[in-house]
Design an enzyme around this catalytic site. Structure first.
Site, PDB file in Angstrom:
ATOM      1  N   GLY A 155       0.817  -1.204   0.000  1.00  0.00           N
ATOM      2  CA  GLY A 155       0.000   0.000   0.000  1.00  0.00           C
ATOM      3  C   GLY A 155       0.848   1.250   0.000  1.00  0.00           C
TER       4      GLY A 155
ATOM      5  N   GLY B 290       3.303   0.841   3.173  1.00  0.00           N
ATOM      6  CA  GLY B 290       4.179  -0.304   3.393  1.00  0.00           C
ATOM      7  C   GLY B 290       3.567  -1.605   2.917  1.00  0.00           C
TER       8      GLY B 290
ATOM      9  N   ASP C 163      -6.732  10.694   1.464  1.00  0.00           N
ATOM     10  CA  ASP C 163      -6.198   9.890   0.355  1.00  0.00           C
ATOM     11  C   ASP C 163      -7.214   8.825  -0.068  1.00  0.00           C
ATOM     12  OD1 ASP C 163      -4.238   9.185  -1.535  1.00  0.00           O
ATOM     13  OD2 ASP C 163      -3.335   7.706  -0.195  1.00  0.00           O
TER      14      ASP C 163
END
EC number: 2.7.11.22
Length: 317
Positions: free
Chosen positions: A16, A19, A133
């Site tokens: 992602g 990480g 986001d």
């Protein structure tokens, strides 16, 4: 105290923004399947910032049907941080890609997903947590066809990196214009803009503003919504990256950009894609919009009526 050794890693299921994500078994809880997210820190040598730990700890209290549960935080040593989430093996992006081209998601399905998405956002915003986001990749879908928001609050804890863990550029397609134009003050409106972009994408089966750079993204927005000015967006001239020399495009009807959406849907989308963040519709107000009046979210049959079931998507994330 939760230890990393309590979790038995099964396989890597994705990478992602922050990480690597592993599928793992929680040996302390009857081997329940969890998603173990290893957070990559920008400066490994400095360890995990205490502010990040505080922010993430608050997210454990976020309990809602439309938010992916954060079970635990593992601070294994001063340099490593793992987040333990409930495991869901499908996201909205993969789900849309699995449906053959030419086949729509179905009006009921889109309405159901929108309702669940906005409910999750309303819960987060009521706790003063922004996402910043939102995109189809972090909207996860369970086996019953319920949509849940992942990665809420991580932006505030860790920042939004320019590049993801895999070094691919973090997508700009869902980013609000006030961020693209260099604004430093965000409000809940940044998430509602992203919701509008996701709404249009579910209807069109393709992104509404697929820019490949910040200026391309800005101009793609302007071409459809018109170039903003002080009249429709007070103080836009003061945003660091706004230029009075920008080309002047006229606003087009959203019904041309999203032709499959009914009049109520277009009206809701119009209120999400408002330039001035203070005038953008809130999650609370969006849920009582007429678009949702004929929505019965309890009817789980809609999921199978309109679409392919998701059994075949096992082991995807």
């Amino acid at each position: 105290m939760v230890e990393l050794s309590d979790y038995q890693r099964q396989e890597k299921v994705g990478e992602g923004t922050y990480g690597v994500v592993y599928k793992a078994l929680d040996t302390k809880h009857n081997n329940r399947v969890v998603a173990l997210k290893k957070i990559r820190l920008e400066s490994e040598d400095e360890g995990v910032p205490s502010t990040a730990i505080r922010e993430i700890s608050l997210l454990k209290e976020m309990k809602d049907d439309n938010i992916v549960r954060l079970y635990d935080i593992i601070h294994s040593d001063s340099h490593k941080l793992y987040l333990v989430f409930e495991f869901l093996d499908l996201d909205l992006k993969k789900y849309m890609e699995s449906i053959p081209q030419g086949v729509g998601l179905g009006a009921n399905m889109i309405k159901r997903f929108m309702n669940q998405l906005i409910r999750g956002i309303k819960h987060c915003h009521s706790h003063r947590v922004l996402h910043r986001d939102l995109k189809p990749q972090n909207l996860l879908i369970d086996k019953e066809g319920n949509l849940k928001l992942a990665d809420f609050g991580l932006a505030r804890a860790f920042g939004v990196p320019l590049r993801a863990y895999t070094h691919e550029v973090v997508t700009l397609w869902y980013r609000a214009p006030e961020i693209l134009l260099g604004g430093k003050q965000y409000s809940t409106g940044v998430d509602m803009w992203s919701v509008g972009c996701i709404f249009a994408e579910m209807c069109n089966r393709k992104p509404l503003f697929p820019g490949d750079s910040e200026i391309d993204e800005i101009f793609r927005i302007f071409r459809i919504l018109g170039t903003p000015n002080e009249e429709i967006w007070p103080d836009v001239n003061y945003l660091p990256d706004f230029k009075s020399s920008f080309p002047q495009w006229k606003k087009k009807p959203l019904s041309e950009a999203v032709p499959s959406l009914d009049a109520n849907g277009i009206d809701l989308l119009d209120q999400m894609l408002v330039y001035d963040p203070s005038r953008r519709i809130s999650a609370k107000r969006a849920l009582i919009h007429p678009y949702f009046n004929d929505n019965d979210d309890r009817d789980h049959n809609n999921y199978n009526e309109d679409n392919i079931g998701i059994d075949k998507h096992q082991n995807m994330q």
